[in-house]
Write an enzyme that holds these catalytic residues in place. Structure first.
Site, PDB file in Angstrom:
ATOM      1  N   GLU A 117      24.854   3.882 -35.463  1.00 37.21           N
ATOM      2  CA  GLU A 117      23.840   4.779 -35.950  1.00 37.21           C
ATOM      3  C   GLU A 117      22.684   4.205 -36.361  1.00 37.21           C
ATOM      4  O   GLU A 117      22.496   2.672 -36.823  1.00 37.21           O
ATOM      5  CB  GLU A 117      24.341   5.400 -37.463  1.00 37.21           C
ATOM      6  CG  GLU A 117      25.660   6.250 -37.125  1.00 37.21           C
ATOM      7  CD  GLU A 117      26.204   6.650 -38.410  1.00 37.21           C
ATOM      8  OE1 GLU A 117      25.937   6.232 -39.609  1.00 37.21           O
ATOM      9  OE2 GLU A 117      27.338   7.449 -38.251  1.00 37.21           O
ATOM     10  N   HIS A 169      24.465  11.853 -40.047  1.00 37.73           N
ATOM     11  CA  HIS A 169      25.266  11.418 -41.025  1.00 37.73           C
ATOM     12  C   HIS A 169      24.921  11.882 -42.550  1.00 37.73           C
ATOM     13  O   HIS A 169      24.657  11.138 -43.455  1.00 37.73           O
ATOM     14  CB  HIS A 169      25.358   9.800 -41.301  1.00 37.73           C
ATOM     15  CG  HIS A 169      26.577   9.296 -41.809  1.00 37.73           C
ATOM     16  ND1 HIS A 169      27.088   8.095 -41.575  1.00 37.73           N
ATOM     17  CD2 HIS A 169      27.431   9.732 -42.707  1.00 37.73           C
ATOM     18  CE1 HIS A 169      28.175   7.708 -42.231  1.00 37.73           C
ATOM     19  NE2 HIS A 169      28.261   8.810 -42.860  1.00 37.73           N
TER      20      HIS A 169
HETATM   21  P1  NAI Z   1      40.630   9.651 -47.962  1.00 41.97           P
HETATM   22  O1  NAI Z   1      40.871   7.921 -47.828  1.00 41.97           O
HETATM   23  O2  NAI Z   1      40.660  10.242 -49.390  1.00 41.97           O
HETATM   24  O3  NAI Z   1      41.423  10.280 -46.780  1.00 41.97           O
HETATM   25  C1  NAI Z   1      41.807   9.811 -45.806  1.00 41.97           C
HETATM   26  C2  NAI Z   1      43.159  10.198 -45.143  1.00 41.97           C
HETATM   27  O4  NAI Z   1      43.091  10.118 -43.786  1.00 41.97           O
HETATM   28  C3  NAI Z   1      44.364   9.501 -45.758  1.00 41.97           C
HETATM   29  O5  NAI Z   1      45.301  10.631 -46.412  1.00 41.97           O
HETATM   30  C4  NAI Z   1      45.016   8.832 -44.943  1.00 41.97           C
HETATM   31  O6  NAI Z   1      46.399   8.550 -45.191  1.00 41.97           O
HETATM   32  C5  NAI Z   1      44.422   9.498 -43.748  1.00 41.97           C
HETATM   33  N1  NAI Z   1      44.610   8.696 -42.366  1.00 41.97           N
HETATM   34  C6  NAI Z   1      44.171   7.532 -41.976  1.00 41.97           C
HETATM   35  N2  NAI Z   1      44.323   7.213 -40.735  1.00 41.97           N
HETATM   36  C7  NAI Z   1      45.131   8.358 -40.417  1.00 41.97           C
HETATM   37  C8  NAI Z   1      45.632   8.509 -38.884  1.00 41.97           C
HETATM   38  N3  NAI Z   1      45.461   7.636 -38.007  1.00 41.97           N
HETATM   39  N4  NAI Z   1      46.313   9.586 -38.783  1.00 41.97           N
HETATM   40  C9  NAI Z   1      46.483  10.469 -39.813  1.00 41.97           C
HETATM   41  N5  NAI Z   1      45.913  10.386 -41.125  1.00 41.97           N
HETATM   42  C10 NAI Z   1      45.426   9.146 -41.322  1.00 41.97           C
HETATM   43  O7  NAI Z   1      39.054   9.683 -47.378  1.00 41.97           O
HETATM   44  P2  NAI Z   1      38.133  10.896 -47.900  1.00 41.97           P
HETATM   45  O8  NAI Z   1      37.334  10.677 -48.929  1.00 41.97           O
HETATM   46  O9  NAI Z   1      38.589  12.310 -47.806  1.00 41.97           O
HETATM   47  O10 NAI Z   1      36.984  10.773 -46.502  1.00 41.97           O
HETATM   48  C11 NAI Z   1      37.683  11.097 -45.330  1.00 41.97           C
HETATM   49  C12 NAI Z   1      36.535  10.304 -44.274  1.00 41.97           C
HETATM   50  O11 NAI Z   1      35.122  11.092 -44.364  1.00 41.97           O
HETATM   51  C13 NAI Z   1      36.353   8.871 -44.306  1.00 41.97           C
HETATM   52  O12 NAI Z   1      36.363   8.378 -43.040  1.00 41.97           O
HETATM   53  C14 NAI Z   1      34.789   8.945 -44.942  1.00 41.97           C
HETATM   54  O13 NAI Z   1      34.159   7.674 -44.467  1.00 41.97           O
HETATM   55  C15 NAI Z   1      34.147   9.782 -44.170  1.00 41.97           C
HETATM   56  N6  NAI Z   1      32.980  10.753 -45.029  1.00 41.97           N
HETATM   57  C16 NAI Z   1      32.159  10.936 -44.494  1.00 41.97           C
HETATM   58  C17 NAI Z   1      30.800  11.437 -45.078  1.00 41.97           C
HETATM   59  C18 NAI Z   1      29.606  11.983 -44.149  1.00 41.97           C
HETATM   60  O14 NAI Z   1      28.683  11.827 -44.816  1.00 41.97           O
HETATM   61  N7  NAI Z   1      29.736  12.377 -43.199  1.00 41.97           N
HETATM   62  C19 NAI Z   1      30.716  11.473 -46.548  1.00 41.97           C
HETATM   63  C20 NAI Z   1      31.943  11.177 -46.923  1.00 41.97           C
HETATM   64  C21 NAI Z   1      33.142  10.745 -46.361  1.00 41.97           C
END
Ligand code: NAI
Length: 643
Positions: A503, A526
């Site tokens: 990015e 993003h």
């Molecule tokens: P979180 O940590 O609460 O949830 C992630 C989930 O993914 C967990 O339950 C984990 O067990 C699961 N997981 C991880 N690897 C996996 C796999 N290979 N297969 C299946 N499940 C898997 O995170 P949250 O807060 O829900 O955020 C999710 C994503 O969104 C993160 O990557 C974060 O960086 C991204 N994000 C993006 C934003 C944006 O501006 N686009 C803003 C905030 C978060």
């Protein structure tokens, strides 16, 4: 090593002949009682504003000497026309407006009740009910008395009372003739006059609520809080260290709400509008106890070497890559971030995008801009009844699940960990199973390295033709080349991507990607979590974590410390010990306490790979020796005491 946060409780240090004389308006309470009374008693007067103006003018005349204090009091009461009902309301309001640092130190007033006096040019009717709740003795309250008629209207006041006249506080204290040292704390000139008249040994200008230049210049000490007053006089009871002595540095324009919250808590807050270079930060970090940054400030090991007092770092964002977490942990510095504050923002964007994509809006909009009118329902669908496949059912995935169901979608999810299904969502056992069924696939996994190319050619081949594919999680999770091919082949009918393997570092850099100019594809820079609401949430969340850590030692949600949520401290001292994670430290702590016959009322221990965090609540007075010995335990990183 000197730990500034340790302060010994010196119960014996109070000489019996010290007296504490405290002002009421804008000192004990945050406000001037008469201002509040005006809002109550004049509420139904049509000329309310005019009367308020007159009251201010009269007060000023009283101050500049063109009217005697007694005359000014008479005129103001005539304008206010208060009665007992108004005064009851006033007391209720004032009870909620006691200065924060007084509230925190309630114990002090009870413990030193014989030595605490309230002195005020205000009235017993509203002062007594407020201050006696703190244990202040009614006979130690020096104030004026209203006179009432039978109907309960104020018709005057006791004119023989020196406090209704100019120089009243001085006269009153003379009459009181306290048999010892007198320490006066207040915000007004009349408080300073006591010292000026030679009746007080020390005058402390109290600035938690108002600051008056003329008063500050005559003060022996300026005390931004009552904690500071107690600290200066070695009388701390409720907290270990005055918060105004805790320096907070907030960089990168964090949301104003964060500054407001930290200041309201009494911290000494400095702000800076931009990020700082390593060199600048090495200089500025000295004497800072709490540092707040966003994503652009790098807190390197070198910066941390210069941090002589740092207790906590707050990342007012989601990521913490910009902080050397290992180095911070090694120094016993707790790091916090705001991982959930923008969850809703991401979820809303995902909902909006799936609807746009399933209707083919990106292409239609592009055509319209080129002058092409392509009215047709072909390839346009509702999301209602479609299957949404969520990969990752964490904060975002789970919230999206709930919102999507309310739109009538059927939610399927796959998570590598056991996650409870919300609503009617269906948990699937494998990624393959999910991809084979979903009409819309949305990625919400975290950014761990093993998730690199989680979705590549093989996974695309499992998806249904015409699928909608969205990635708002992390860029490296998707094989971009494979994604491009599947969009071009129309296997993917619509796609949205908010995050990319690389990015641009700033808005000046061009965005280069194989995903540019593809059909029915929404690309966003993003901004999934970038809303003003999310910024405000972050601004509230991080200070709450700091305060919890400083006030109770709780480390819940810390990214580098073992997470402990602790009960608030009641009638105990809390010893907070941070050490390298080697065996036997807990035993050593307890050995020291046992040797000094100190009884433990609660103990909490948690470790991570690097450090151990032990909280011990004790209910006994202790001496410097205990502290010395606890700090001398080998492998101790940091140690502090809360009261
Ligand atoms: P979180 O940590 O609460 O949830 C992630 C989930 O993914 C967990 O339950 C984990 O067990 C699961 N997981 C991880 N690897 C996996 C796999 N290979 N297969 C299946 N499940 C898997 O995170 P949250 O807060 O829900 O955020 C999710 C994503 O969104 C993160 O990557 C974060 O960086 C991204 N994000 C993006 C934003 C944006 O501006 N686009 C803003 C905030 C978060």
């Amino acid at each position: 090593m000197r730990n500034e946060f340790i302060y010994f409780r010196l119960t014996l240090a109070m000489k019996p002949n010290k007296y504490f004389v405290i002002d009421f308006d804008s000192t004990f309470t945050k406000v001037e009682a008469f201002d509040v009374l005006a809002d109550i008693s004049l509420k139904d007067f049509p000329d309310l504003e005019e009367r308020k103006k007159q009251i201010i003018a009269i007060t000023n005349q009283g101050m500049d000497g063109s009217l005697s204090f007694r005359e000014s009091l008479e005129h103001r009461i005539a304008l206010l026309q208060p009665n007992r009902r108004h005064l009851e309301q006033l007391v209720n309001i004032l009870r909620g407006l006691v200065s924060e640092s007084f509230k925190r130190n309630k114990e002090f007033f009870q413990e030193y009740a014989d030595h605490v006096y309230i002195i005020s040019n205000g009235f017993h009717a509203f002062i007594d009910p407020v201050v006696t709740e703190f244990g202040i003795k009614p006979e130690n309250i020096l104030a004026n008395r209203f006179q009432f008629d039978e109907a309960g209207n104020v018709i005057g006041f006791d004119k023989d009372n020196p406090l209704s006249a100019n120089n009243g506080k001085v006269e009153q204290l003379k009459r009181l003739n306290l048999p010892g040292d007198v320490y006066v704390i207040g915000d007004g000139y009349t408080d300073y006059e006591i010292k000026h008249a030679g009746l007080a040994n020390k005058f402390f200008a109290f600035t938690e609520n108002v600051e008056r230049e003329r008063v500050l210049s005559g003060a022996d000490h300026v005390t931004p809080s009552f904690d500071e007053f107690l600290y200066l006089n070695k009388l701390n009871t409720a907290i270990s260290y005055p918060k105004n002595r805790i320096n907070v540095l907030l960089l990168e324009n964090v949301h104003p709400i964060a500054i407001e919250l930290m200041r309201a808590e009494g911290f000494n807050v400095e702000t800076y509008h931009a990020a700082m270079t390593e060199e600048e930060l090495c200089e500025r970090i000295k004497n800072v106890s709490v540092l707040g940054i966003r994503s652009k400030t790098h807190v390197s090991a070198k910066v941390l070497e210069h941090a002589n007092r740092l207790m906590a770092i707050g990342a007012f964002c989601i990521g913490t890559n910009q902080i050397d977490l290992k180095a911070a942990t090694k120094k016993g510095i707790a790091v916090f971030n705001a991982p959930f504050s923008n969850t809703r923002s991401v979820v809303e964007l995902a909902i909006a995008e799936m609807i746009m994509l399933i209707r083919g809006i990106p292409d239609k909009s592009t055509k319209m801009h080129k002058g092409i009118w392509d009215k047709s329902a072909k390839g346009s669908y509702e999301v209602r009844g479609k299957k949404l496949g969520l990969i990752g059912y964490g904060n975002i995935g789970a919230q999206l699940s709930v919102l999507a169901e309310s739109l009538g979608m059927k939610v399927l999810y796959y998570d590598r960990e056991e996650k409870l299904a919300l609503g009617n969502a269906t948990k699937l056992k494998s990624l393959k199973e999910l991809l084979e069924q979903a009409d819309v696939v949305s990625l919400h996994v975290d950014g761990r390295e093993s998730n690199t190319n989680l979705i590549s050619e093989r996974e695309f081949s499992w998806m249904k033709p015409g699928v909608i594919f969205m990635n708002l999680s992390r860029g490296h999770v998707v094989d971009i080349k494979a994604l491009r091919e599947n969009i071009l082949s129309r296997k993917i009918a619509g796609c949205s991507v908010d995050v990319f393997p690389y990015e641009p570092v700033s808005n000046d850099e061009e965005f280069v990607s194989e995903l540019r100019d593809l059909p029915n594809t929404i690309l966003t820079p993003h901004i999934g979590g970038s809303t003003l609401e999310a910024q405000e949430n972050i601004g509230q969340f991080v200070p709450a974590k700091f305060m919890d850590y400083i006030n109770t030692g709780s480390t819940s949600n810390s990214v580098n410390f073992p997470n402990l949520t602790l009960p608030t401290l009641e009638n105990a001292h809390r010893l907070i010990h941070i050490h390298n994670n080697v065996p036997g430290i807990l035993a050593k702590i307890n050995q020291v306490l046992a040797q000094h016959e100190i009884n433990i009322v609660g103990q909490y221990l948690k470790t991570n790979e690097q450090i151990g965090y032990v909280i011990t609540d004790i209910n006994k007075e202790y001496n410097k020796e205990v502290i010395k010995e606890l700090r001398a335990i080998e492998n101790t990183i940091k140690f502090r005491v809360l009261y």
